[in-house]
Each structure stands twice: as C-alpha cells, then as structure tokens.
Motif scaffolding. Structure first.
Motif, mmCIF file in Angstrom:
data_model
loop_
_atom_site.group_PDB
_atom_site.id
_atom_site.type_symbol
_atom_site.label_atom_id
_atom_site.label_comp_id
_atom_site.label_asym_id
_atom_site.label_seq_id
_atom_site.Cartn_x
_atom_site.Cartn_y
_atom_site.Cartn_z
ATOM 1 N N LEU A 52 46.227 71.996 -7.765
ATOM 2 C CA LEU A 52 46.596 73.372 -8.123
ATOM 3 C C LEU A 52 47.511 74.011 -7.081
ATOM 4 N N TRP B 31 52.311 75.172 -17.548
ATOM 5 C CA TRP B 31 50.945 75.652 -17.793
ATOM 6 C C TRP B 31 49.913 74.551 -17.667
ATOM 7 N N VAL C 157 48.329 74.108 -14.367
ATOM 8 C CA VAL C 157 47.387 75.149 -13.962
ATOM 9 C C VAL C 157 46.058 74.972 -14.701
ATOM 10 N N ILE C 158 46.157 74.746 -16.019
ATOM 11 C CA ILE C 158 44.967 74.762 -16.868
ATOM 12 C C ILE C 158 44.021 73.592 -16.575
ATOM 13 N N GLY D 138 42.032 73.135 -13.173
ATOM 14 C CA GLY D 138 41.124 74.279 -13.065
ATOM 15 C C GLY D 138 39.943 74.141 -13.999
ATOM 16 N N LEU D 139 40.205 73.623 -15.217
ATOM 17 C CA LEU D 139 39.114 73.404 -16.170
ATOM 18 C C LEU D 139 38.127 72.390 -15.611
ATOM 19 N N PRO E 144 36.592 79.583 -10.242
ATOM 20 C CA PRO E 144 37.058 79.996 -8.919
ATOM 21 C C PRO E 144 38.013 81.180 -9.067
ATOM 22 N N TYR F 97 40.538 82.148 -7.398
ATOM 23 C CA TYR F 97 41.976 81.892 -7.283
ATOM 24 C C TYR F 97 42.526 81.296 -8.567
ATOM 25 N N TRP F 98 41.676 80.553 -9.287
ATOM 26 C CA TRP F 98 42.135 80.001 -10.566
ATOM 27 C C TRP F 98 42.284 81.111 -11.599
ATOM 28 N N MET G 65 45.485 82.532 -10.901
ATOM 29 C CA MET G 65 46.592 81.698 -11.378
ATOM 30 C C MET G 65 46.771 81.838 -12.885
ATOM 31 N N LEU G 66 45.645 81.918 -13.609
ATOM 32 C CA LEU G 66 45.730 82.085 -15.059
ATOM 33 C C LEU G 66 46.400 83.415 -15.399
ATOM 34 N N LEU H 51 50.070 83.067 -14.678
ATOM 35 C CA LEU H 51 50.647 82.210 -15.719
ATOM 36 C C LEU H 51 50.870 83.003 -16.996
ATOM 37 N N LEU I 289 54.523 83.769 -18.570
ATOM 38 C CA LEU I 289 54.921 83.125 -19.822
ATOM 39 C C LEU I 289 55.054 84.128 -20.957
#
Lengths: 306, 319
Positions: free
Chosen positions: A257, A269, A272-273, A276-277, B148, B150-151, B154-155, B158, B162
């Motif tokens: 990440l 994307w 990132v996805i 993290g998942l 988390p 930070y994730w 990030m989402l 993102l 987008l």
C-alpha cells in the motif's frame, strides 16, 4: 483494552469448561466442536484464518505468477492477472498470497514472543508482589505511555529495518497489556484456598507459580493473544506502509500500500483495494475469534453483556 | 478533589521520567552511538571522516558520559530548547509550532466525530436490541474496528480523486488564517482517523447502556412512570458515558500513532510526517525530541482521562 482486562479479571476460574474425560486429542476435538456450536461467527472466522494459513504455507503452489518477477506493465484486473499488476508489473494476487507468509510470520511470532514474556512477567509480578511488583508495574506504566506504533517506530529506527526487527518491535509493544492482564488474574488466583494450601505444605514458590497459578491464566492470555494477532497485523502493515517495516521488494500487505497514492495522478484503485481488504479481513477474523473465545471461556460475561 | 488531582499528578511524574530514560537509552545504548546511525547510512549525501566525527561528537556533547548527556538533555528540554534538526539546522521547536497545530486539530476533530457518530449509534443499538438496526450497526462496527485508519484514508482519497478529480491540497493552512481552506485539509483525515474510534465508541456505548439498563434504579424510574425516553436520557445515558470516556481517552494513544500513518496517506505535512521524515533521515535529535513529545502528550492525556473519571464519578474522588 480496559474493558477486556476488567472482563477477564472478573472471571471466575471455576467457570472454565471442565474436561476430565478422554485423552488430550479427544478433549481438544470436543472443545473445538463445542466452540463451533457456541459461536458460528467465531467458527467462520476460524475457517477464514485456516484458509489464510493454507494460503501462506502453499503460496508457491497456489500463486499464479512469481511475486517478484516484474513485467513492467501496470494494468487493472484481467483474466491473466485477476487482481491486476502493480507499478512494476508484478501480479497483485501472487503478491498478496506471498504477503500472507510475511504477515502471518510476523503476527504469530511477535504475539507468541511478546505475550509469552508478558505472561511470565505478569505471573511473577502478581505472585511475588512487593518491591518486584512495584518496579515491574512502573516499568509497564512507562511502556504503556507510548502509543504502540510510536514505540514500534522508535525501535525500528534503532534496530534497523528487517523481518527480525519488525517482529521484535511488535513483540515489545504487546508486552505491557499482556503483563497487566495476567497480573490482574494472578491477584485473584493468589487468594484462593488451594494456593494457600500449597503454600502451607511447603511447595516451593516457583512450583506454585508454575503448577497452580499459571494454568488459571492460560485462558485469559489465549483470548488476549488472539486479539493481539489482529493488532500485530495492523502494526506490521502500518510500519511497512510508512516504509519502516518489511523492506521491498519482499511483498507484505502493508508495503504493497505504501506510496500507491503518491505515485500516479489517477491512482490505480486495485492497488489500494485488494491489499487493504486482505489486511482488514484477517484483522476482523482475528478479532471475531477472540470475542468468540472470550464468550466461550467465560459464559457468565456473555450473559451479562448480550 | 484537589487532593486527588495532586496525588494523580505525583504518580505521573516517575512515569514521565521513565519515558525520558527509555528514549535516551534506546537512542544511545542499542546502536552504540547516535552518530553511528548517521554514518552508517551509506546512501546518505556524505560520509563523515573520523576527524569530522570527533568534532561533531564534541559539538553535540556526545563525548560526555551518559549521565551528563542525559542531564544536559533534560536541562535543555525543561528550558524549552528542543535543539535543531541535524540536517537542516532548523530549530525543532519552530517545526513543531508550524506542524503541530494541524495534527492536534485532526486528532481532536477525530475524537469529536467519533462521539457524534459512535454514541448515538451505540445508544440506539442498545435501545432496539436484536432489531435489524442493531445487527446492521454491530456488523458495521465490527468492520470499522478492523479497518486500519490509514487504509480508510486511502479509500477516501481514492474516492475523491476518481469521482471528483479532487485531491486535498498538500499545504498547511492554519484554522485562524483560512477556516474553509483549513477544513478542506483536515476534515477528511479526521474522518478517516475517527471512523475506527467511532466504531469502538459505539460498541462501548452499546454494552455500557445494556449493562445500565438492568440496574435497579432504571427499573424504579420506569416503575414510577417516567417515559422510556426520559429514563434513557436521564438515567441510562449519563451512567453509560463513564466507560465511554475512558475508552476514548485510552484510544487517543492509538489515535496519536494512527495519525502518523493517516497523515502519510493524505500527504499532510503534520507532526506525524515530520516524525516519519526524521526516522527515515536518521535525524536523531529530532527523533529523540519528537518521540518525547508524543510520550508526554500521551501521559498528559492519560492524566486528564483519570481526572475526568473522578469528575464524573464521585465515588473515585472520595476513595
């Protein structure tokens, strides 16, 4: 964590599931069966973890591509690369599968190490009491005075980046809470009559701690360790995400990440996805197993809260 | 009350001294020499010669025995002198003053958001126990506790990039200079940071409320004819808040750590990014003092949590 510690210190040692009949294997099997029946959610989470563990063990057989082999073509999910490829064109799915190895290795060993130290320390601190306890608890206070991640970051810079140092740094951050919780259980066990009886007939202190006190602390530390598993996965991923953990090119869910958003104007994307998942699912499953285990080992608490 | 406060502060002092000693020892003893870390960075811009090393060591006071170094450090910190960055020579206190407020603001807003979201969700979940709403909120809570922060950040980035082709600006805008510009930078990170805490708060509020609901005084209040809403508001809510305060207070520590990675995810030039930068550049004086700052803030927060605990629960005060 405070609710956990009070929850566990309140528990009555007598409420442990008794298991006299049968051999060790049979007892374990029937305990697992009872666990599954008591909590379907916990059982599903356990299944998820078993899948992740298998994924890690058989990574070379399962992974469709080499996790380190760059093709230099970054692309989204396709038939050839189900979860796409990263900046260097490495297959994301393969990297996640191989990443499970590092994540699990770090999580299991650091929790085992940290909680084992915390377990022994907590028993000694709680049972011996007096000056040793006082000094120990002030030391635990100090260790607890750092946000876990900050302490881990400090240790990482001091010890240098790498797999072993990540394990050590995360293990150290596990010690204070497991010490506290074990100690709180010991304080109640210490007052029970069978411990007093053992003391009366002259059983040596170390033997009392090992044979009579320690077994009562196993169930709580098991719950703590399961919950710590999730925390350790988070810590490893955060350290690696910050570039202070597992150094590239070795794949870890966290370092996959790192820098993804900064690299491109339109961030891919899938990068990132998916990692993290993987992190979220494994942490969630660990937390749910921990909760189920706590309810299973201490039914009284469940009735009170649910 | 004042005796309790004094007592609690006195207990905090040895802990704070312990923090300083732990940091000092970690920085000195483990690698051998802080300058060795700098020197061993073979990728760094320059490698120090032996003469330069000796000179530097003397100018930084590193040729002194450990206890003198420690006392020097303490004297400097107590007189407000946080030293300078090893690489840029910029005073560390100036860096903290510039970057600190934005991080503090994000953390505080995260706590406020977590209360605004977590407390109502938890209370409603407890009131309509085992309803669809309860199950849905518990599922959401379980997911958000595991994500988390930070994730989550990030989402969010993102999504905004987008969908809206918008990225939060990578500058520092203080709230008092431009509130709207400041919010553009801080709101989303505090949401990312607060989401997990909101989930923890909701879970805590739910179980605390459920526990209080079976107390005798709640049944008495219902029996004397108070409406359900009045009982929940006047009796359950107030008493259920105590564990919630402790949890979110204790969670603040995790928040401080989490803020480091959330700042990284959003690219916010706050204190966390400063720490990461110092760590990667082996800027040892900066590392030492920033980690100390984090430790001190955490110690103060713990103190405040304890005091607030006594404020809300008279039983503790008069013990």
């Amino acid at each position: 964590m405070s609710n956990l510690s009070t929850a566990i210190s309140n528990k009555n040692p007598a409420s442990l599931p008794s298991s006299e009949a049968g051999g060790v294997g049979q007892r374990t099997l029937s305990a697992i069966r009872r666990f599954i029946r008591s909590s379907p959610v916990g059982a599903v989470s356990l299944a998820i973890w078993i899948i992740i563990i298998f994924m890690a063990i058989f990574a070379p057989q399962i992974a469709p591509h080499d996790p380190l082999e760059p093709t230099y073509v970054e692309e989204g999910p396709s038939a050839a690369h189900i979860l796409g490829t990263d900046r260097l064109g490495r297959d994301v799915l393969s990297r996640i599968i191989f990443g499970a190895r590092i994540t699990l290795l770090v999580a299991f060993i650091s929790v085992l190490l940290g909680d084992a130290i915390g377990f022994l320390w907590g028993i000694a601190s709680g049972y011996l009491g007096e000056r040793f306890d006082l000094i120990s608890q002030r030391l635990v206070d100090v260790l607890m005075s750092f946000p876990g991640l900050i302490l881990a970051l400090l240790l990482m810079v001091v010890l240098g980046a790498g797999l072993t140092t990540v394990i050590i740094a995360i293990a150290v951050t596990r010690i204070p809470s497991s010490t506290r919780i074990t100690r709180s259980v010991v304080l109640t066990v210490k007052e029970t009559s069978y411990v007093e009886a053992a003391r009366m007939i002259g059983v040596p202190t170390w033997a009392i701690m090992l044979r009579h006190v320690a077994p009562q602390c196993v169930a709580p530390i098991l719950v703590v360790a399961t919950l710590h598993l999730g925390a350790a996965i988070f810590a490893e991923s955060a350290l690696s995400f910050l570039g202070m953990g597992i150094p590239p090119p070795a794949p870890s869910w966290g370092n996959m990440l790192g820098g993804v958003l900064a690299a491109a104007f339109r961030p891919p994307w899938w990068l990132v996805i998916f990692p993290g998942l993987a992190i979220t699912i494994s942490i969630m499953a660990a937390n749910l197993i921990g909760d189920a285990l706590r309810d299973f080992l201490d039914p009284k608490l469940r009735q009170r809260l649910d | 009350m004042s005796k309790y406060i004094l007592n609690r502060i006195l207990i905090a002092i040895p802990t704070i001294i312990g923090i300083t000693m732990l940091i000092f020892l970690a920085m000195r003893v483990l690698p051998g020499d802080p300058l060795a870390i700098v020197q061993s960075e073979s990728t760094g811009a320059y490698v120090l010669s032996d003469d330069e090393l000796q000179q530097l060591r003397a100018s930084l006071g590193l040729d002194q025995p450990y206890y003198i170094q420690y006392l020097d450090w303490m004297r400097q910190v107590l007189s407000g002198n946080f030293g300078t960055s090893f690489w840029t020579n910029e005073p560390i206190s100036a860096l903290i003053a510039r970057r600190g407020p934005i991080t503090a603001q994000i953390a505080i807003m995260a706590v406020i958001l977590s209360w605004l979201i977590g407390v109502p969700v938890g209370m409603l979940s407890a009131m309509w126990r085992n309803s669809m709403l309860d199950y849905a909120s518990r599922l959401t809570v379980t997911v958000f506790i595991a994500m988390p922060s930070y994730w989550v950040g990030m989402l969010i980035v993102l999504f905004t990039v987008l969908v809206y082709s918008w990225r939060p600006p990578l500058t520092i805008i203080q709230f008092w200079d431009d509130p709207i510009g400041n919010m553009q930078i801080t709101l989303l990170p505090s949401l990312a940071l607060g989401a997990g805490l909101a989930a923890v708060t909701a879970r805590m509020a739910r179980s605390a409320a459920l526990e209080v609901m079976y107390e005798d005084y709640v049944r008495t209040a219902r029996a004397k004819g108070l409406s359900y809403a009045a009982v929940v508001w006047r009796h359950v809510f107030k008493n259920a808040m105590l564990p919630v305060i402790t949890t979110s207070g204790l969670a603040l520590g995790g928040l401080l750590g989490g803020a480091v990675s959330v700042e990284k995810a959003f690219g916010i030039p706050g204190l966390g990014n400063l720490l990461v930068q110092a760590l990667t550049e082996r800027d040892w004086m900066m590392i030492q003092n920033l980690v100390l700052l984090y430790g001190l803030i955490f110690a103060v927060i713990n103190l405040l949590v304890d005091l607030s605990y006594a404020w809300f629960d008279p039983r503790i005060r008069y013990e």
